[in-house]
Design a protein around this motif. Sequence first.
Motif, PDB file in Angstrom:
ATOM      1  N   VAL A 281       0.863  -1.177   0.000  1.00  0.00           N
ATOM      2  CA  VAL A 281       0.000   0.000   0.000  1.00  0.00           C
ATOM      3  C   VAL A 281       0.898   1.225   0.000  1.00  0.00           C
ATOM      4  CG1 VAL A 281      -1.774   1.231   1.284  1.00  0.00           C
ATOM      5  CG2 VAL A 281      -1.712  -1.265   1.332  1.00  0.00           C
ATOM      6  N   PRO A 282       0.739   2.100  -0.991  1.00  0.00           N
ATOM      7  CA  PRO A 282       1.605   3.281  -1.026  1.00  0.00           C
ATOM      8  C   PRO A 282       1.372   4.165   0.194  1.00  0.00           C
ATOM      9  CG  PRO A 282       0.297   3.097  -3.027  1.00  0.00           C
ATOM     10  CD  PRO A 282      -0.221   2.082  -2.076  1.00  0.00           C
ATOM     11  N   GLY A 283       2.397   4.882   0.601  1.00  0.00           N
ATOM     12  CA  GLY A 283       2.262   5.791   1.722  1.00  0.00           C
ATOM     13  C   GLY A 283       1.346   6.962   1.376  1.00  0.00           C
ATOM     14  N   ASN A 284       0.884   7.625   2.416  1.00  0.00           N
ATOM     15  CA  ASN A 284       0.029   8.800   2.192  1.00  0.00           C
ATOM     16  C   ASN A 284       0.879  10.004   1.805  1.00  0.00           C
ATOM     17  OD1 ASN A 284      -2.260   7.372   2.909  1.00  0.00           O
ATOM     18  ND2 ASN A 284      -1.937   7.812   5.080  1.00  0.00           N
ATOM     19  N   ASN A 285       0.287  10.887   1.036  1.00  0.00           N
ATOM     20  CA  ASN A 285       0.993  12.111   0.645  1.00  0.00           C
ATOM     21  C   ASN A 285       0.810  13.186   1.702  1.00  0.00           C
ATOM     22  OD1 ASN A 285       1.598  10.772  -1.700  1.00  0.00           O
ATOM     23  ND2 ASN A 285      -0.102  11.685  -2.846  1.00  0.00           N
ATOM     24  N   LEU A 286       1.837  13.981   1.875  1.00  0.00           N
ATOM     25  CA  LEU A 286       1.735  15.096   2.815  1.00  0.00           C
ATOM     26  C   LEU A 286       1.476  16.381   2.035  1.00  0.00           C
ATOM     27  CD1 LEU A 286       4.740  14.547   5.259  1.00  0.00           C
ATOM     28  CD2 LEU A 286       2.391  13.715   5.448  1.00  0.00           C
ATOM     29  N   ILE A 287       0.538  17.180   2.551  1.00  0.00           N
ATOM     30  CA  ILE A 287       0.359  18.510   1.993  1.00  0.00           C
ATOM     31  C   ILE A 287       1.052  19.459   2.952  1.00  0.00           C
ATOM     32  CG2 ILE A 287      -1.267  20.231   1.149  1.00  0.00           C
ATOM     33  CD1 ILE A 287      -1.396  17.480  -0.280  1.00  0.00           C
ATOM     34  N   SER A 288       2.160  19.994   2.503  1.00  0.00           N
ATOM     35  CA  SER A 288       2.938  20.857   3.372  1.00  0.00           C
ATOM     36  C   SER A 288       2.382  22.268   3.318  1.00  0.00           C
ATOM     37  CB  SER A 288       4.393  20.814   2.915  1.00  0.00           C
ATOM     38  OG  SER A 288       5.099  21.865   3.504  1.00  0.00           O
ATOM     39  N   SER A 289       2.696  23.029   4.356  1.00  0.00           N
ATOM     40  CA  SER A 289       2.274  24.428   4.380  1.00  0.00           C
ATOM     41  C   SER A 289       3.289  25.314   3.664  1.00  0.00           C
ATOM     42  CB  SER A 289       2.128  24.875   5.834  1.00  0.00           C
ATOM     43  OG  SER A 289       3.380  24.726   6.471  1.00  0.00           O
TER      44      SER A 289
ATOM     45  N   ILE B 197      -1.229  30.069  16.675  1.00  0.00           N
ATOM     46  CA  ILE B 197      -1.555  28.666  16.414  1.00  0.00           C
ATOM     47  C   ILE B 197      -0.217  27.938  16.321  1.00  0.00           C
ATOM     48  CG2 ILE B 197      -2.764  27.060  14.874  1.00  0.00           C
ATOM     49  CD1 ILE B 197      -4.807  29.126  15.070  1.00  0.00           C
ATOM     50  N   ARG B 198      -0.142  26.778  16.928  1.00  0.00           N
ATOM     51  CA  ARG B 198       1.128  26.030  16.947  1.00  0.00           C
ATOM     52  C   ARG B 198       1.719  25.938  15.536  1.00  0.00           C
ATOM     53  NH1 ARG B 198       2.315  20.309  17.534  1.00  0.00           N
ATOM     54  NH2 ARG B 198       0.123  19.785  17.813  1.00  0.00           N
ATOM     55  N   PRO B 199       2.944  26.452  15.374  1.00  0.00           N
ATOM     56  CA  PRO B 199       3.529  26.454  14.030  1.00  0.00           C
ATOM     57  C   PRO B 199       3.742  25.024  13.518  1.00  0.00           C
ATOM     58  CG  PRO B 199       5.079  27.364  15.635  1.00  0.00           C
ATOM     59  CD  PRO B 199       3.836  27.054  16.366  1.00  0.00           C
ATOM     60  N   HIS B 200       3.504  24.841  12.236  1.00  0.00           N
ATOM     61  CA  HIS B 200       3.642  23.497  11.684  1.00  0.00           C
ATOM     62  C   HIS B 200       3.965  23.550  10.205  1.00  0.00           C
ATOM     63  CE1 HIS B 200      -0.607  24.766  11.506  1.00  0.00           C
ATOM     64  NE2 HIS B 200      -0.584  24.242  10.297  1.00  0.00           N
ATOM     65  N   LEU B 201       4.546  22.465   9.701  1.00  0.00           N
ATOM     66  CA  LEU B 201       4.955  22.398   8.296  1.00  0.00           C
ATOM     67  C   LEU B 201       4.009  21.548   7.453  1.00  0.00           C
ATOM     68  CD1 LEU B 201       7.728  23.062   9.837  1.00  0.00           C
ATOM     69  CD2 LEU B 201       8.790  22.246   7.749  1.00  0.00           C
ATOM     70  N   VAL B 202       3.147  20.794   8.132  1.00  0.00           N
ATOM     71  CA  VAL B 202       2.245  19.929   7.370  1.00  0.00           C
ATOM     72  C   VAL B 202       0.804  20.313   7.673  1.00  0.00           C
ATOM     73  CG1 VAL B 202       1.473  17.558   7.006  1.00  0.00           C
ATOM     74  CG2 VAL B 202       3.896  18.052   7.284  1.00  0.00           C
TER      75      VAL B 202
END
Lengths: 422, 603
Positions: free
Chosen positions: B226-234, B466-471
């Motif tokens: 099963v392929p991994g999930n894609n990340l939508i980055s910010s 808001i807690r900073p995040h990359l994804v």
Amino acid sequence: MSRQDSIWNRVDWLLITLFFVLVIFGWLNIYAVGYDAEQVQSIFSFDLNSGKQLIWIAGSVVLIIVIMIIDFRFFDSFAYYIYAGFIFMLILVLLFGTEIAGNKSWFVLGPMRLQPSEFTKFATALAVAKFFSTRNVRLDQFSGQIQSAWIVLLPIVLIVMQGDVGTAMVFLSFIFVYYREGLPTYYLIIGTSAIAIFILTLLIEPLYLTIAVVVLGVLLIAFFNKRKKYIVMVIAGVVGVIGVIGSVDYLISDVLKPHQQNRIKALINPDADPLGFGWNVTQSKIAIGSGGSFGKGFLEGTQTKFDFVPEQSTDFIFCTIGEEHGWMGSFILIILFLGLLLRILFIAERQKGNFARIYGYAVACIFFVHFGINIGMTIGLFPVAGIPLPFFSYGGSSLWSFTILLFVLIKLDAHRMQVLTR
Amino acid sequence: MIKNRKYYIPAIFIVVGIIFLIKLFSIQVMDSRYKLAAENNVINKVIEYPYRGLIYDRNNKIIVHNTPTYDIMVVPKEVQVGDTAKFCSLFDITREEFENKVAAAKKYSYIKQSLFFPQLSNREFASIQDKLIEYKGFYPVARTVRNYPDSVLANGLGYIGEVSKRQLERDTSNYYKSGDYIGISGMEAAYEKELRGKRGVKYKLVNVRGIEKGSFNDGRFDTASVPGNNLISSIDLDLQKYAEYLMKDKVGSIVAIEPSTGEVLALVSSPSYDPNQLSGRKYSSNFTQLNQDSLKPLFNRPIMATYRPGSVFKLVQSLIALQEGVITPATRVVCNRGIINCHGAHTNADLHDAIKFSCNPYFYSTFRRIINQGKDPKMNVDSRIGLKTWDEYLYKLGFGRKLGVDIPNEQKGLVPEPSYYNRYYGEGGWNFYTIYSLSIGEGELLTTPLQVANLAAILANRGYFIRPHLVKGIDTPDSYLKLDYNREDTGINPEHFNTVVNAMAEIVNGTARVAKVDDITICGKTGTVQNKNSYDHSAFMSFAPKENPKIALSVYVENAGWGGGVAAAISGLLIEKYIKGEVSENRAWVENYVMTKAYLKNL
């Protein structure tokens, strides 16, 4: 000939049934060995061993009919001639035979291959029966032992000369026949002890074994009666045992060929080299062991099918039974064989004539040794020796020779009432 | 006597039969080893490696994808190499290496495939493909490696590598097998479980020569990968690229955050490396090289480097003082440069001007009012109470702790607590005069660029972050899963923020004129991190536009002089680029100014 008198009314149908059950069970297993799920071929296909085996089976039926037609006195009367004929064949095969797999024991005639040594068992059985039934030999006396031993020793020597130790070993089965006819028990005891000491020597350091035997001898003399004869016997025994221990090393390294040495090493410790000399035994045990209680099912075996076990349709045919039919299948097979052996002994014992009785014992003992060595080697209880499992292993020579052995007995048995007691 | 023998012989037969049955029972029924051995014999487990998830930027542009590579496998039993020298030249290996590789493969198995040469690129493979056919026993197997088309965001993305022995031991879920790849840093590590996918297994039957004979049990136990999930980055890929371009030949970091969401728009650590270096065959040699580089390209500065915040902290002092009510916007303080030095033309500034001119005495005084509120007659006790109050505000403003950004190794910086000084000066052995350097963001204080960017976001939001995040979210085959990040309130009245923000808006007209962009009101604050032995670090914190802010920034450039210089220039360029899409012609000189400042070369 009235219906009442027909030979088919007097034959032992139980034995015939056992014969056909074993032959068909064997035939199905030969098909299972060659079965390829991706390329399914009919069991009757002549490309497969099962198809060819069917021809041998058909040949056996022809042989059975011929045996039933021949006068029963033929075997008695011509026993020595048949024996002489096959001894002659054994000499011929040594001179003109073709060497296959290291053994010079085959005549090759076009597509046919014939192994005279297979049929010599039958001839020897006839000769031994004839010998003991016509002469009054005293087997409890040394002269009588010497007089009778050559009948068996001659084919043994010739077959060993062909390089086929396995088949030669089968002739040792006659010791049971001799025993039944009066050979003193200590021959069996000495023979068994020698084998036991031989195996012990392989397992235990010979020096320790020697010390143990000497200590045992001293204790026996010290604590039991001090008669001269007894002391001499114990000392002779100890010296004899030490002699056997000493000879083991010589036997293994100088008399046996390297492949035979390896077969003994594989028996003692197959894990020492599972990919080399231990391969056969290891893979054979894996195949049988993986069958479990009820087996993987007919045609479902993987080990035998994918060639992990060598010689699977001939010498290692039992692996297929163990793998596909599990312990239950093995149980049934062993019970069938024991049934066959005990029935033959029963028939032998009910004979009025000595010839038929002794012949019957010979047949039982030959089957027993085949059965014992063949199954013993597949489960790691006996060194690998290339001898077939009666009625199961693929091959015409062995099937026909076993058929002749068995049906000559059935024929003799059918006429047991016509024999005058001596 | 002889008659009895007819019973002995059948007895011997029966005993042998029973011995066989017992032995068979022991190997067939009692001993399960033979079943395992049989399976090992015939079942060849073929692992199907899943595709690792891709990483997109906020505008669905690809940041990380997989490219095919080819592992050349060898089956020793089938090897037939006529001309070894010619064969070796295909792979550019020596004869000795060739023999070692084949010997190693033989050790594993004669009939099973082992790795001969790893990860040939598409092009390399194409060039040898035709010639490889001439040699028997070699098989190409397609695999994938990570590929980074724009070669940016190296430290944010992280890298993957073969799972280590220690990781294998710690892996309680037993997912990993030796030889698997695992995310080692950055997003690759943080989102490992999403990205990795699920390994597939195919059970093939093989015969004694290793030739396949179909599937085991009709493939009932087979699982597809099963392929991994894609990340939508910010991350905004264009902004990131531009930011990295501007940081060329400089040491430092940039953090850009969308204030309303906490999404990190750009995260620059400089100097960096091309992430493609840590992917593929040259991984280990490149890693060693990067690891030994004195400029530490593997050090993720935005979240790991800590600096004294400097003048940026004057905004914090203003907010706390206003909230505590110890000053008002109208409070004036004489710029007494006898206590603490200062700069600029002002003498008796109010809060607005004090921020604008970064007046040191003003914030000295302000800090004193926060610390010594007269809650206890003893000065030292009063200072302790004051510092504790001040620390609580700092915690709420995101200092002295990890913000919880979604990539590993974040540092928390340092906000000294009373216990910290107690340890140095003894219990109660200190007071305001011991700690006054904190008033202008000096002293023991340490902050990360991320915390400072977060402060800019708090100012932009007038009181919360808001807690900073990359994804932003995870793209699974079935649905898009948006990730939620919690909002944290500072507890400071929004109106106090307005006072501070108004002053910040004038800075681009004052000390940081270089950051000024037409039509966009930029609110900023310079910071100059003083260094004892080397040139000052240039720092600039900003957000824009003033109303309805779209971007909050912190820029650090080490050893680049004062904050109104290159850091402010970079900030202005990035704001313009992000809000307007491009930098206007008339500000090309600013970019030029930034690019000629190759501080790294001066070191």
